[in-house]
Design an enzyme around this catalytic site. Structure first.
Site, PDB file in Angstrom:
ATOM      1  CE  LYS A 203      -9.619 -23.387   5.693  1.00  0.00           C
ATOM      2  NZ  LYS A 203      -8.878 -22.666   4.657  1.00  0.00           N
TER       3      LYS A 203
HETATM    4  C1  R5P Z   1      -6.055 -26.149   1.978  1.00  0.00           C
HETATM    5  O1  R5P Z   1      -5.867 -26.844   2.906  1.00  0.00           O
HETATM    6  C2  R5P Z   1      -6.033 -24.718   2.081  1.00  0.00           C
HETATM    7  O2  R5P Z   1      -5.786 -24.365   3.407  1.00  0.00           O
HETATM    8  C3  R5P Z   1      -7.242 -23.955   1.594  1.00  0.00           C
HETATM    9  O3  R5P Z   1      -7.065 -22.667   2.030  1.00  0.00           O
HETATM   10  C4  R5P Z   1      -8.547 -24.496   2.103  1.00  0.00           C
HETATM   11  O4  R5P Z   1      -8.783 -25.745   1.547  1.00  0.00           O
HETATM   12  C5  R5P Z   1      -9.732 -23.544   1.894  1.00  0.00           C
HETATM   13  O5  R5P Z   1     -10.087 -23.436   0.626  1.00  0.00           O
HETATM   14  P1  R5P Z   1     -11.459 -23.990   0.053  1.00  0.00           P
HETATM   15  O6  R5P Z   1     -12.551 -23.103   0.539  1.00  0.00           O
HETATM   16  O7  R5P Z   1     -11.274 -23.929  -1.427  1.00  0.00           O
HETATM   17  O8  R5P Z   1     -11.630 -25.400   0.549  1.00  0.00           O
END
Ligand code: R5P
Length: 292
Positions: A203
């Protein structure tokens, strides 16, 4: 004991037809074992090879952030629209109905809060508990260039070993320190390290310039993180750009659950991710759902 099958001598074994096999075509995942592929198939849509993953794990270091104050009220109604849900075991057990059968991606690292340096995490879940929860994958932060870089890489490689042993894929989340430049050069480095060391999915954040080099140099599926809340058209455009430049979907949180109409927004994101709907059309779709 079933009775002996003697009624018909000539059975139709189709001896002239070669065995049919269905290849597993998710990027870089063709040689994984059946259980691993089956779990990935709970996350990635079989036709588009992409996912709309809803990230709601923020509480593991941020507490009840805006939009996640009441997951039973704010998030549970969105569950039919996500392919996968990324969350902690505490929220999974306490709040998510066990009738939810889409993929669950379990937050498996933690240990630092927003009150301290975030990069000092440890593995925070036993593999047996991940099995017990029947999760589709485990997620771990990797802080390339951060203070806790070596420990976070060690967390990931340890989880990959455990995941490989039990058939559970690992999603490596590239976590960027505030002081670091968010450009394609950095994300190429971070994503590639995660994949080289065994992550099954990575990711990362979108960057406007050369994002396709980040996806191209990562040999496993790469999903786009959403980041801070943007106007809906900007979030839809970012998702559209990411998938057209090689991302295998999104893992979005705030841009969905902090939207004025989260259910409309996640469905609009789904149109972009799975049907390549143009961002302007997806915005109209969002507005039409919102007005109902
Ligand atoms: C943070 O590290 C978490 O893994 C969240 O899932 C990630 O930040 C994704 O969320 P957002 O789209 O709000 O950034």
């Amino acid at each position: 004991m079933p009775e002996a099958d003697t009624g018909k001598e000539a059975k139709d074994f189709h001896v002239d037809i070669p065995p049919r096999t269905t290849p597993f075509t998710l990027k870089g995942c063709h040689s994984l074992d059946w259980g691993m592929q089956n779990r990935l198939a709970r996350i990635f849509n079989a036709d588009s090879k992409r996912t709309v993953m809803l990230a709601i794990d923020h509480g593991y270091f941020q507490g009840p952030t805006t939009g996640l104050e009441r997951i039973d009220i704010n998030i549970v109604p969105l569950l039919p629209y996500c392919d996968a849900l990324m969350l902690t075991r505490g929220i999974l057990r306490s709040t998510i109905p066990s009738t939810f059968t889409h993929g669950t991606v379990l937050r498996a690292s933690g240990g630092s809060s927003i009150l301290k340096e975030l990069s000092h995490e440890r593995i925070a879940v036993d593999i047996e508990d991940a099995c017990r929860l029947n999760v589709a994958a485990m997620a771990v932060q990797v802080f390339i260039g951060g203070e806790g870089e070596a420990q976070s890489i060690n967390n990931m490689t340890r989880l990959v070993d455990l995941g490989n042993r039990y058939g559970i894929p690992v999603l490596a989340v590239t976590a960027v320190g505030k002081e670091m430049v968010r450009d394609a050069r950095y994300f190429r480095l971070a994503c590639r390290i995660c994949a080289e060391l065994g992550a099954h999915v990575v990711k990362t954040y979108y960057v406007a310039e050369d994002f396709e080099t980040v996806t191209a140099s990562c040999p496993v599926p790469l999903v786009m993180a959403g980041g801070k809340k943007l106007p809906e058209i900007d979030a839809l455009t970012m998702a559209s750009n990411a998938v057209s430049q090689g991302a295998a979907g999104v893992d979005m949180g705030r841009n969905i659950f902090q939207s004025d109409a989260p259910a409309a927004m996640i469905q609009a994101v789904g149109k972009v991710v799975h049907e390549n709907m143009a961002p302007a059309d997806a915005l109209e779709y969002y507005k039409s759902l919102k007005s109902k």
